[in-house]
Enzyme design. Structure first.
Site, short mmCIF file in Angstrom:
data_model
loop_
_atom_site.label_atom_id
_atom_site.label_comp_id
_atom_site.label_asym_id
_atom_site.label_seq_id
_atom_site.Cartn_x
_atom_site.Cartn_y
_atom_site.Cartn_z
N HIS A 6 39.27 -16.57 -19.65
CA HIS A 6 38.86 -15.93 -20.94
C HIS A 6 39.58 -16.62 -22.12
O HIS A 6 38.64 -17.11 -23.03
CB HIS A 6 39.40 -14.38 -21.11
CG HIS A 6 39.07 -13.72 -20.04
ND1 HIS A 6 37.89 -13.51 -19.30
CD2 HIS A 6 39.75 -12.67 -19.39
CE1 HIS A 6 37.76 -12.64 -18.56
NE2 HIS A 6 38.83 -12.14 -18.14
N ASP A 18 32.13 -15.05 -16.76
CA ASP A 18 33.43 -14.47 -17.31
C ASP A 18 33.37 -13.56 -18.65
O ASP A 18 32.49 -13.95 -19.36
CB ASP A 18 33.98 -15.79 -18.14
CG ASP A 18 35.25 -15.81 -18.96
OD1 ASP A 18 35.44 -14.74 -19.47
OD2 ASP A 18 36.03 -16.67 -19.02
N HIS A 19 33.59 -12.16 -18.49
CA HIS A 19 33.00 -11.31 -19.20
C HIS A 19 33.24 -11.47 -20.83
O HIS A 19 32.50 -10.88 -21.60
CB HIS A 19 33.34 -9.78 -18.90
CG HIS A 19 34.73 -9.59 -19.19
ND1 HIS A 19 35.68 -9.78 -18.56
CD2 HIS A 19 34.99 -8.70 -20.15
CE1 HIS A 19 36.79 -9.31 -19.15
NE2 HIS A 19 36.57 -8.58 -20.01
#
Ligand code: BG6
Length: 488
Positions: free
Chosen positions: A244, A181-182
């Site tokens: 996010h 999950d950047h």
């Protein structure tokens, strides 16, 4: 630096890899962070030779905005580290050839065959590729460590996420799996825990006695960007909210971990996700608002509505905006709502978390009784600010709101790409910034009611906000009479 290793990137010719991943890996390598022996095997479905792939990758590095300043001669050296394999992901040959590449690297890599497999592919390929690698025994760690990085969205609802976890676990141990999950790789997101648990003054106020509510906003000015094939299936809930936004929520709401290791931290994240009050499908209209953008004006230009974008269905009910009110059933947060909103084609790109405190109990001065706000600016203009009331100079004791501001510029260095941080962590075997199986599961549980209530159901109200505005009006009502969304 990590041990010698090969990074195998599936879907290497895709958008994400070209724009973000390859530049991030190049940056790490150029900074000497990937150790002395490192190479990349790109894997795709389209036929290409190593040479063609090298040209492709260098072109991507030269054109991506994310590429660091290129040092003299470094592109040429990086080029030699690149290889390519292609084939059908349902048959064994392509995995067999990837295995051969790992064998070939063995000598240069000091007798080890360490590998990270990065699945930067459409979600429908996560299972076939992890199984294909498994069939050929490439997950086997006898000759070196083997890790699997999986992009998002992980599944398309609770059931499919569970099925995907089960399928992957038939070959891979949970310790080998890195779900990416950047947002967790963003410096400002990591700073949430650091600020909360690295200071003494915030935590005592971080609860129902002092906090009125929390607002989390992730606004994007971008529209569909030609991604209809993916987005029509996903929509904002799968694309942003389940991953996010849930991660941001978790980091603000969690309890302090007992240690800083991956599992201690993830245990606390799971605990707070478990405490979120479920929103059953039949009550969604009281706690959440969906939206889809119509045409409008953004930065002075006309932009089309979602339904007018190429390859979007004329009557599409895919949401591009969601606002939701979460309640957390635990001692710390009882009665403190968390308002979360995210959408495309809003007036600007901004992600912020605001902890809004209760009003002072008594107004001694004219103009007072505002709520203090501690705001984490995740992006852009990264920083943290505290808004409070101060006496305006002069005879009257009038109060006015003022702001104390910390900006990341103070550190003098730019912020690195989240992908570099996460790829390096995976190569070092540090899973702290990667959501664990149970975390992903609970995040799906939280959004399940929304999916059930809305998925594929006609949305007669769409489009219900114009591009370039802050979303549907109903999202304001979600907050009740005494609270409102921050103007960002
Ligand atoms: C991605 C989504 O995960 O995150 C995109 O698929 C979105 O739709 C992007 O634009 C936003 O990320 P960032 O880092 O630009 O805020």
């Amino acid at each position: 630096a990590p041990e010698p290793a090969t990074l195998v990137i599936f879907g290497v010719t895709g958008d994400l890899s070209r724009r973000k991943l390859l530049p991030a890996v190049f940056g790490l390598w150029q900074d000497g962070l990937l150790g002395s022996a490192f190479n990349i095997v790109g894997v795709g479905r389209q036929p290409m030779t190593d040479q063609e792939f090298r040209d492709y990758a260098l072109e991507a590095l030269k054109t991506s905005k994310e590429t660091d300043a290129i040092q003299e001669g470094s592109l040429e050296k990086f080029r030699d580290l690149l290889y390519y394999e292609y084939g059908d992901f349902d048959t064994d040959e392509v995995y067999d050839r990837v295995g051969t590449r790992l064998d070939e690297a063995e000598e240069a890599h000091g007798g080890r065959k360490n590998a990270v497999f990065y699945l930067s592919t459409p979600p429908s390929l996560f299972q076939p590729i992890s199984a294909g690698l498994g069939r050929l025994g490439l997950q086997n760690e006898t000759e070196g460590w083997r890790r699997l990085i999986i992009e998002k969205p992980f599944g398309r609802d609770l059931e499919s996420a569970r099925a995907l976890n089960d399928a992957i676990h038939s070959d891979w141990d949970e310790e080998q799996i890195y779900r990416i999950d950047h947002y967790l790789g963003k410096e400002t997101v990591q700073n949430l825990m650091a600020i909360r648990f690295g200071n003494a003054i915030f935590e005592p106020l971080w609860n129902r006695s002092y906090v009125d509510h929390v607002q989390i906003t992730a606004a994007e000015d971008l529209g569909l960007e030609g991604r209809a094939g993916y987005y029509e299936e996903a929509g904002i809930i799968r694309d942003m909210l389940q991953n996010h936004l849930m991660q941001l929520f978790t980091l603000v709401a969690m309890e302090p971990p007992v240690a800083s290791d991956a599992n201690a931290i993830r245990d606390e994240k799971v605990k707070v996700l478990r405490a979120v009050k479920p929103i059953p499908a039949e009550h969604v209209s009281e706690s959440a608002v969906r939206g889809q953008y119509g045409a409008g004006t953004l930065y002075g230009e006309r932009v089309p509505g979602y339904r007018e974008e190429p390859n979007v269905k004329a009557e599409s009910s895919t949401p591009t905006y969601v606002a939701v009110k979460l309640e957390v059933d635990n001692w710390r947060w009882q009665g403190v709502p968390f308002f979360i909103r995210t959408g495309k084609r809003l007036p600007k790109k901004v992600t912020e978390i605001a902890v809004v405190f209760k009003r002072p109990p008594l107004g001694l001065f004219p103009g007072g009784l505002e709520r203090n706000v501690l705001a984490f600016r995740i992006q852009p203009d990264e920083g943290v600010s505290l808004k409070f009331s101060s006496k305006t100079p002069g005879q009257e004791n009038a109060l006015r709101e003022v702001t104390m501001d910390f900006r990341y510029d103070a550190f003098g260095a730019g912020l690195e790409s989240p992908y570099s941080r996460l790829v390096l962590d995976a190569m070092l075997g540090d899973a702290t910034l990667f959501p664990r199986e149970d975390e992903v599961d609970h995040a799906w549980q939280i959004v399940s009611g929304l999916l059930e209530a809305w998925d594929g159901k006609p949305a007669p109200e769409f489009p219900n906000y114009n591009s370039g505005t802050w979303g549907p009006e109903a999202a304001d009502q979600l907050m009740g009479p005494d609270r409102r969304w921050r103007r960002l």
